[in-house]
Design a protein around this motif. Structure first.
Motif, PDB file in Angstrom:
ATOM      1  N   ALA A 203       0.828  -1.205   0.000  1.00 50.86           N
ATOM      2  CA  ALA A 203       0.000   0.000   0.000  1.00 50.86           C
ATOM      3  C   ALA A 203       0.866   1.260   0.000  1.00 50.86           C
ATOM      4  O   ALA A 203       0.563   2.239  -0.697  1.00 50.86           O
ATOM      5  N   ILE A 204       1.957   1.234   0.771  1.00 52.38           N
ATOM      6  CA  ILE A 204       2.875   2.378   0.819  1.00 52.38           C
ATOM      7  C   ILE A 204       3.528   2.587  -0.546  1.00 52.38           C
ATOM      8  O   ILE A 204       3.656   3.717  -1.026  1.00 52.38           O
ATOM      9  N   SER A 205       3.932   1.483  -1.173  1.00 54.86           N
ATOM     10  CA  SER A 205       4.545   1.572  -2.506  1.00 54.86           C
ATOM     11  C   SER A 205       3.564   2.145  -3.525  1.00 54.86           C
ATOM     12  O   SER A 205       3.935   2.989  -4.357  1.00 54.86           O
ATOM     13  N   LEU A 206       2.310   1.706  -3.459  1.00 53.03           N
ATOM     14  CA  LEU A 206       1.284   2.231  -4.370  1.00 53.03           C
ATOM     15  C   LEU A 206       1.049   3.721  -4.134  1.00 53.03           C
ATOM     16  O   LEU A 206       0.847   4.492  -5.082  1.00 53.03           O
ATOM     17  N   ALA A 207       1.093   4.135  -2.860  1.00 47.17           N
ATOM     18  CA  ALA A 207       0.930   5.552  -2.535  1.00 47.17           C
ATOM     19  C   ALA A 207       2.083   6.373  -3.122  1.00 47.17           C
ATOM     20  O   ALA A 207       1.871   7.487  -3.625  1.00 47.17           O
ATOM     21  N   ALA A 208       3.286   5.813  -3.074  1.00 49.65           N
ATOM     22  CA  ALA A 208       4.452   6.507  -3.625  1.00 49.65           C
ATOM     23  C   ALA A 208       4.332   6.649  -5.147  1.00 49.65           C
ATOM     24  O   ALA A 208       4.652   7.697  -5.711  1.00 49.65           O
ATOM     25  N   ILE A 209       3.839   5.584  -5.789  1.00 49.44           N
ATOM     26  CA  ILE A 209       3.643   5.642  -7.245  1.00 49.44           C
ATOM     27  C   ILE A 209       2.549   6.659  -7.586  1.00 49.44           C
ATOM     28  O   ILE A 209       2.635   7.391  -8.569  1.00 49.44           O
ATOM     29  N   THR A 210       1.523   6.720  -6.735  1.00 43.36           N
ATOM     30  CA  THR A 210       0.439   7.691  -6.925  1.00 43.36           C
ATOM     31  C   THR A 210       0.982   9.120  -6.897  1.00 43.36           C
ATOM     32  O   THR A 210       0.566   9.984  -7.678  1.00 43.36           O
ATOM     33  N   LEU A 211       1.923   9.359  -6.005  1.00 44.89           N
ATOM     34  CA  LEU A 211       2.522  10.693  -5.872  1.00 44.89           C
ATOM     35  C   LEU A 211       3.243  11.093  -7.154  1.00 44.89           C
ATOM     36  O   LEU A 211       3.257  12.258  -7.534  1.00 44.89           O
ATOM     37  N   LEU A 212       3.828  10.083  -7.824  1.00 41.13           N
ATOM     38  CA  LEU A 212       4.565  10.365  -9.060  1.00 41.13           C
ATOM     39  C   LEU A 212       3.636  10.490 -10.260  1.00 41.13           C
ATOM     40  O   LEU A 212       3.874  11.300 -11.156  1.00 41.13           O
ATOM     41  N   THR A 213       2.586   9.695 -10.278  1.00 40.83           N
ATOM     42  CA  THR A 213       1.704   9.646 -11.454  1.00 40.83           C
ATOM     43  C   THR A 213       0.426  10.474 -11.317  1.00 40.83           C
ATOM     44  O   THR A 213      -0.212  10.787 -12.318  1.00 40.83           O
ATOM     45  N   HIS A 214       0.068  10.797 -10.067  1.00 42.30           N
ATOM     46  CA  HIS A 214      -1.171  11.519  -9.790  1.00 42.30           C
ATOM     47  C   HIS A 214      -2.403  10.782 -10.331  1.00 42.30           C
ATOM     48  O   HIS A 214      -3.368  11.391 -10.775  1.00 42.30           O
ATOM     49  N   ARG A 215      -2.340   9.445 -10.272  1.00 41.87           N
ATOM     50  CA  ARG A 215      -3.482   8.623 -10.674  1.00 41.87           C
ATOM     51  C   ARG A 215      -4.322   8.304  -9.438  1.00 41.87           C
ATOM     52  O   ARG A 215      -3.862   7.582  -8.547  1.00 41.87           O
ATOM     53  N   LYS A 216      -5.516   8.833  -9.408  1.00 42.70           N
ATOM     54  CA  LYS A 216      -6.341   8.632  -8.217  1.00 42.70           C
ATOM     55  C   LYS A 216      -6.753   7.182  -8.012  1.00 42.70           C
ATOM     56  O   LYS A 216      -6.937   6.740  -6.876  1.00 42.70           O
ATOM     57  N   TRP A 217      -6.906   6.456  -9.120  1.00 41.82           N
ATOM     58  CA  TRP A 217      -7.302   5.057  -8.978  1.00 41.82           C
ATOM     59  C   TRP A 217      -6.212   4.262  -8.250  1.00 41.82           C
ATOM     60  O   TRP A 217      -6.512   3.297  -7.527  1.00 41.82           O
ATOM     61  N   LEU A 218      -4.956   4.689  -8.433  1.00 39.55           N
ATOM     62  CA  LEU A 218      -3.854   4.042  -7.702  1.00 39.55           C
ATOM     63  C   LEU A 218      -3.967   4.321  -6.210  1.00 39.55           C
ATOM     64  O   LEU A 218      -3.687   3.454  -5.375  1.00 39.55           O
ATOM     65  N   LEU A 219      -4.380   5.551  -5.891  1.00 35.25           N
ATOM     66  CA  LEU A 219      -4.550   5.914  -4.489  1.00 35.25           C
ATOM     67  C   LEU A 219      -5.659   5.074  -3.842  1.00 35.25           C
ATOM     68  O   LEU A 219      -5.515   4.583  -2.723  1.00 35.25           O
ATOM     69  N   TYR A 220      -6.754   4.909  -4.584  1.00 32.12           N
ATOM     70  CA  TYR A 220      -7.859   4.090  -4.066  1.00 32.12           C
ATOM     71  C   TYR A 220      -7.433   2.625  -3.910  1.00 32.12           C
ATOM     72  O   TYR A 220      -7.840   1.939  -2.970  1.00 32.12           O
ATOM     73  N   THR A 221      -6.616   2.164  -4.853  1.00 31.33           N
ATOM     74  CA  THR A 221      -6.083   0.797  -4.762  1.00 31.33           C
ATOM     75  C   THR A 221      -5.200   0.660  -3.525  1.00 31.33           C
ATOM     76  O   THR A 221      -5.253  -0.344  -2.807  1.00 31.33           O
ATOM     77  N   SER A 222      -4.412   1.703  -3.279  1.00 32.07           N
ATOM     78  CA  SER A 222      -3.558   1.728  -2.091  1.00 32.07           C
ATOM     79  C   SER A 222      -4.404   1.632  -0.823  1.00 32.07           C
ATOM     80  O   SER A 222      -4.088   0.869   0.095  1.00 32.07           O
ATOM     81  N   TYR A 223      -5.513   2.404  -0.795  1.00 29.20           N
ATOM     82  CA  TYR A 223      -6.420   2.353   0.355  1.00 29.20           C
ATOM     83  C   TYR A 223      -6.993   0.950   0.535  1.00 29.20           C
ATOM     84  O   TYR A 223      -7.114   0.447   1.655  1.00 29.20           O
ATOM     85  N   GLY A 224      -7.361   0.325  -0.581  1.00 31.29           N
ATOM     86  CA  GLY A 224      -7.947  -1.011  -0.528  1.00 31.29           C
ATOM     87  C   GLY A 224      -6.968  -2.049   0.009  1.00 31.29           C
ATOM     88  O   GLY A 224      -7.326  -2.863   0.876  1.00 31.29           O
ATOM     89  N   VAL A 225      -5.729  -1.991  -0.479  1.00 30.38           N
ATOM     90  CA  VAL A 225      -4.705  -2.930  -0.020  1.00 30.38           C
ATOM     91  C   VAL A 225      -4.382  -2.680   1.452  1.00 30.38           C
ATOM     92  O   VAL A 225      -4.201  -3.617   2.233  1.00 30.38           O
ATOM     93  N   ALA A 226      -4.321  -1.399   1.831  1.00 34.70           N
ATOM     94  CA  ALA A 226      -4.057  -1.047   3.234  1.00 34.70           C
ATOM     95  C   ALA A 226      -5.164  -1.580   4.137  1.00 34.70           C
ATOM     96  O   ALA A 226      -4.893  -2.118   5.221  1.00 34.70           O
TER      97      ALA A 226
END
Length: 201
Positions: A152-175
């Motif tokens: 989840a932390i890794s996905l959040a970091a990728i979200t910061l680079l890509t600004h893809r909100k779906w990645l952020l939601y995926t991060s929340y789901g995995v967390a």
């Protein structure tokens, strides 16, 4: 005149500034989320290490008790050999059978006590092994929970680079999945067991 510390803002500058504030808010939210996840992950990792140490300690106790059981059985065999010799001596010519009869009776009594002791150590060893297996199962649950949080932390970091909100939601789901696994580990419940209609205790 920027050289004197003054700067005239144009429409484009205001747009960039507004976008910057928007991005800062987005990045700030991710930073807070990451910090929380890192804390949760550290707690899960600590619990995982603690349960692994407990499992190892229980396994060590099982080995100690197993050795005690083996020693008791060896002592039992020694008494059996002495009993057999005494029984053999009873049938030899020129000996007092009553003398050896008393020895045979004594060895039988001693053997019963030794047998109970050996069985007690064996039961204790089996119990420690059972506890160790249960604790290792819990350790694996903590490890899975920790891994989920790290992903989840890794996905959040990728979200910061890509600004893809779906990645952020995926991060929340995995967390969330990681937190559920952590709660199950703390409660000594196997989430997969619910699919089979049972729980691990």
């Amino acid at each position: 005149m920027s050289g004197h510390g003054f700067h005239v803002h144009g429409p484009h500058d205001h747009a960039v500034e507004h976008a910057g504030h928007s991005n800062d808010k987005f990045a700030g939210n991710i930073a807070v989320t990451t910090a929380i996840l890192a804390t949760v992950g550290a707690l899960f990792g600590y619990q995982g290490g603690a349960t692994q140490n407990e499992a190892a300690m229980y396994k060590n106790n099982a080995a100690i008790d197993k050795t005690q059981a083996a020693n008791s059985w060896s002592y039992y065999q020694s008494k059996s050999s002495k009993q057999n010799l005494a029984e053999l001596a009873m049938i030899l010519p020129g000996v007092d059978p009553e003398k050896y009869k008393a020895e045979v009776a004594r060895y039988k009594t001693e053997k019963e006590d030794i047998k109970k002791d050996a069985e007690k150590w064996e039961a204790s060893s089996a119990e420690w092994n059972k506890k160790s297996d249960a604790m290792m199962h819990t350790h694996h649950q903590w490890a899975l929970a920790t891994t989920a949080v790290q992903i989840a932390i890794s996905l959040a970091a990728i979200t910061l680079l890509t600004h893809r909100k779906w990645l952020l939601y995926t991060s929340y789901g995995v967390a969330a999945a990681g937190v559920v696994l952590g709660i199950c580990a703390a409660a000594h419940v196997d989430p997969l067991a619910f699919l089979g209609g049972g729980a691990h205790h």
